[in-house]
Design a protein around this motif. Structure first.
Motif, PDB file in Angstrom:
ATOM      1  N   THR A  50     -41.920 138.622  55.960  1.00  0.00           N
ATOM      2  CA  THR A  50     -41.887 137.539  54.972  1.00  0.00           C
ATOM      3  C   THR A  50     -42.072 138.077  53.563  1.00  0.00           C
ATOM      4  O   THR A  50     -41.450 137.582  52.611  1.00  0.00           O
ATOM      5  CB  THR A  50     -42.974 136.508  55.298  1.00  0.00           C
ATOM      6  N   LEU A  51     -42.930 139.080  53.401  1.00  0.00           N
ATOM      7  CA  LEU A  51     -43.112 139.684  52.084  1.00  0.00           C
ATOM      8  C   LEU A  51     -41.811 140.324  51.592  1.00  0.00           C
ATOM      9  O   LEU A  51     -41.459 140.208  50.407  1.00  0.00           O
ATOM     10  CB  LEU A  51     -44.221 140.729  52.142  1.00  0.00           C
ATOM     11  N   ALA A  52     -41.081 140.986  52.490  1.00  0.00           N
ATOM     12  CA  ALA A  52     -39.785 141.566  52.118  1.00  0.00           C
ATOM     13  C   ALA A  52     -38.806 140.468  51.706  1.00  0.00           C
ATOM     14  O   ALA A  52     -38.040 140.635  50.741  1.00  0.00           O
ATOM     15  CB  ALA A  52     -39.217 142.375  53.283  1.00  0.00           C
ATOM     16  N   GLY A  62     -35.707 137.897  47.699  1.00  0.00           N
ATOM     17  CA  GLY A  62     -35.344 136.584  47.162  1.00  0.00           C
ATOM     18  C   GLY A  62     -35.586 136.493  45.666  1.00  0.00           C
ATOM     19  O   GLY A  62     -34.800 135.881  44.935  1.00  0.00           O
ATOM     20  N   ALA A  63     -36.673 137.107  45.193  1.00  0.00           N
ATOM     21  CA  ALA A  63     -36.943 137.109  43.750  1.00  0.00           C
ATOM     22  C   ALA A  63     -35.913 137.950  43.001  1.00  0.00           C
ATOM     23  O   ALA A  63     -35.468 137.577  41.900  1.00  0.00           O
ATOM     24  CB  ALA A  63     -38.357 137.632  43.496  1.00  0.00           C
ATOM     25  N   GLN A  74     -40.054 130.958  52.053  1.00  0.00           N
ATOM     26  CA  GLN A  74     -40.782 132.196  52.339  1.00  0.00           C
ATOM     27  C   GLN A  74     -42.226 132.123  51.832  1.00  0.00           C
ATOM     28  O   GLN A  74     -43.147 132.575  52.519  1.00  0.00           O
ATOM     29  CB  GLN A  74     -40.064 133.390  51.701  1.00  0.00           C
ATOM     30  N   ILE A  75     -42.428 131.559  50.654  1.00  0.00           N
ATOM     31  CA  ILE A  75     -43.790 131.447  50.123  1.00  0.00           C
ATOM     32  C   ILE A  75     -44.613 130.475  50.957  1.00  0.00           C
ATOM     33  O   ILE A  75     -45.807 130.719  51.237  1.00  0.00           O
ATOM     34  CB  ILE A  75     -43.746 131.021  48.645  1.00  0.00           C
ATOM     35  N   LEU A 126     -30.088 127.140  42.858  1.00  0.00           N
ATOM     36  CA  LEU A 126     -30.738 126.208  43.781  1.00  0.00           C
ATOM     37  C   LEU A 126     -31.009 126.864  45.128  1.00  0.00           C
ATOM     38  O   LEU A 126     -32.122 126.747  45.678  1.00  0.00           O
ATOM     39  CB  LEU A 126     -29.854 124.972  43.968  1.00  0.00           C
ATOM     40  N   ALA A 127     -30.008 127.559  45.674  1.00  0.00           N
ATOM     41  CA  ALA A 127     -30.183 128.219  46.969  1.00  0.00           C
ATOM     42  C   ALA A 127     -31.276 129.284  46.895  1.00  0.00           C
ATOM     43  O   ALA A 127     -32.075 129.430  47.836  1.00  0.00           O
ATOM     44  CB  ALA A 127     -28.862 128.840  47.418  1.00  0.00           C
ATOM     45  N   GLY A 128     -31.335 130.017  45.781  1.00  0.00           N
ATOM     46  CA  GLY A 128     -32.373 131.036  45.632  1.00  0.00           C
ATOM     47  C   GLY A 128     -33.764 130.434  45.564  1.00  0.00           C
ATOM     48  O   GLY A 128     -34.716 130.956  46.162  1.00  0.00           O
ATOM     49  N   LEU A 129     -33.915 129.326  44.836  1.00  0.00           N
ATOM     50  CA  LEU A 129     -35.218 128.676  44.728  1.00  0.00           C
ATOM     51  C   LEU A 129     -35.676 128.114  46.074  1.00  0.00           C
ATOM     52  O   LEU A 129     -36.857 128.233  46.442  1.00  0.00           O
ATOM     53  CB  LEU A 129     -35.151 127.560  43.686  1.00  0.00           C
ATOM     54  N   ILE A 130     -34.746 127.512  46.813  1.00  0.00           N
ATOM     55  CA  ILE A 130     -35.112 126.946  48.116  1.00  0.00           C
ATOM     56  C   ILE A 130     -35.487 128.056  49.095  1.00  0.00           C
ATOM     57  O   ILE A 130     -36.477 127.946  49.843  1.00  0.00           O
ATOM     58  CB  ILE A 130     -33.958 126.089  48.655  1.00  0.00           C
TER      59      ILE A 130
END
Length: 283
Positions: free
Chosen positions: A225-227, A232-233, A273-274, A264-268
């Motif tokens: 999840t950290l990866a 994602g960032a 993950q967070i 939008l897809a990146g934020l979702i």
């Protein structure tokens, strides 16, 4: 001998035409004939009939991307809030609605990997489907971990703001090597996540993702999840570069929908993950 015979047949004082030179009344090779367009001349996609004006294609601006992104976020949030409150009341309809939302999300996301999406209706379908999933799943996590949804939202937009600042001051740049590494890493993580989900559906979870809300978690899901959060960032750098390049090149205004969809897809993706990471850390 042949050249001498031809020269003797030409009357004195008359120049012999060179090879390839046009004869009287014939057009030169490659020259446009009457009613035809010359080679290499630009073609007009619209008729040039007197009185008709070709429609103007408006280039995209940064404001176009910002307005569309905010609109999609508002749509996603509104549907998420509605599903948070109303979906549990639907009873037996909740399952089929969530299944349709998952299929719509997966279909649009898969299509976007092969062709840019500029149709606002398709992007709106993605926002609505994600809103249904976000509201329903977030409600479940909030019941187990009070305040986790607000923390995930703040963390998502906080990381987005940090990446925007790093890109603004050129700390991170979307070089060709950077793009290859990020896209390759993201594709690998998505494939691993899909493989883990398929195996878990058949009762053999490899352990990359823990799908229960309050089950025990080892180190492998946390690392995975950290990866996902890091990659994602970093995808926001590619999104910012796409917006900047589109504005600089004068891309058509509909390209702003593609850029807004990417943001939008990146934020979702980052929110999911967070939310999962916070639940791991609070177990």
């Amino acid at each position: 001998m042949l050249r001498t015979a031809v020269r003797d047949r030409v009357p004195a004082g008359q120049a012999q035409p060179q090879y390839g030179a046009p004869r009287y009344g014939q057009p030169q090779y490659g020259a446009p004939q009457y009613g035809q367009r010359g080679y290499g001349q630009p073609q007009t996609p619209y008729p040039t009939t007197p009185g008709m004006v070709a429609p103007e294609v408006r280039p995209m601006t940064l404001d176009d991307v910002v307005i569309r992104t905010i609109g999609l976020l508002v749509l996603t949030g509104a549907v998420g809030a509605l599903s948070w409150v109303a979906l549990p009341m639907t009873g037996a309809l909740a399952g089929p609605l969530l299944a349709v939302a998952v299929l719509a999300t997966f279909g649009v996301a898969l299509f976007s990997w092969f062709r840019p999406i500029t149709n606002p209706a398709v992007i709106a379908v993605y926002a609505v489907a994600q809103g249904l999933l976000l509201g329903t799943v977030s409600r479940v996590f909030e019941q187990f971990y009070s305040g986790i949804v607000l923390q995930a939202v703040v963390g998502t937009f906080g990381i987005f703001a940090v990446m925007a600042v790093l890109y603004k001051f050129r700390v991170l740049r979307a070089t060709p090597m950077f793009a290859k590494v990020v896209i390759g890493s993201l594709a690998g993580l998505l494939v691993l996540g899909l493989f883990n989900g398929i195996m878990a559906a058949f009762g053999h979870n490899p352990g990359l993702v823990e799908y229960s809300v309050n089950g025990r978690v080892g180190w492998l899901p946390i690392v995975f999840t950290l990866a996902c959060i890091v990659i994602g960032a970093l995808t926001f750098v590619l999104d910012f570069a796409a917006v900047e390049e589109g504005v600089r090149a004068g891309a058509p205004q509909k390209y702003a929908w593609y850029c807004a969809f990417g943001l939008l897809a990146g934020l979702i993706f980052l929110y999911w993950q967070i939310l999962r990471m916070l639940s791991y850390l609070r177990r």
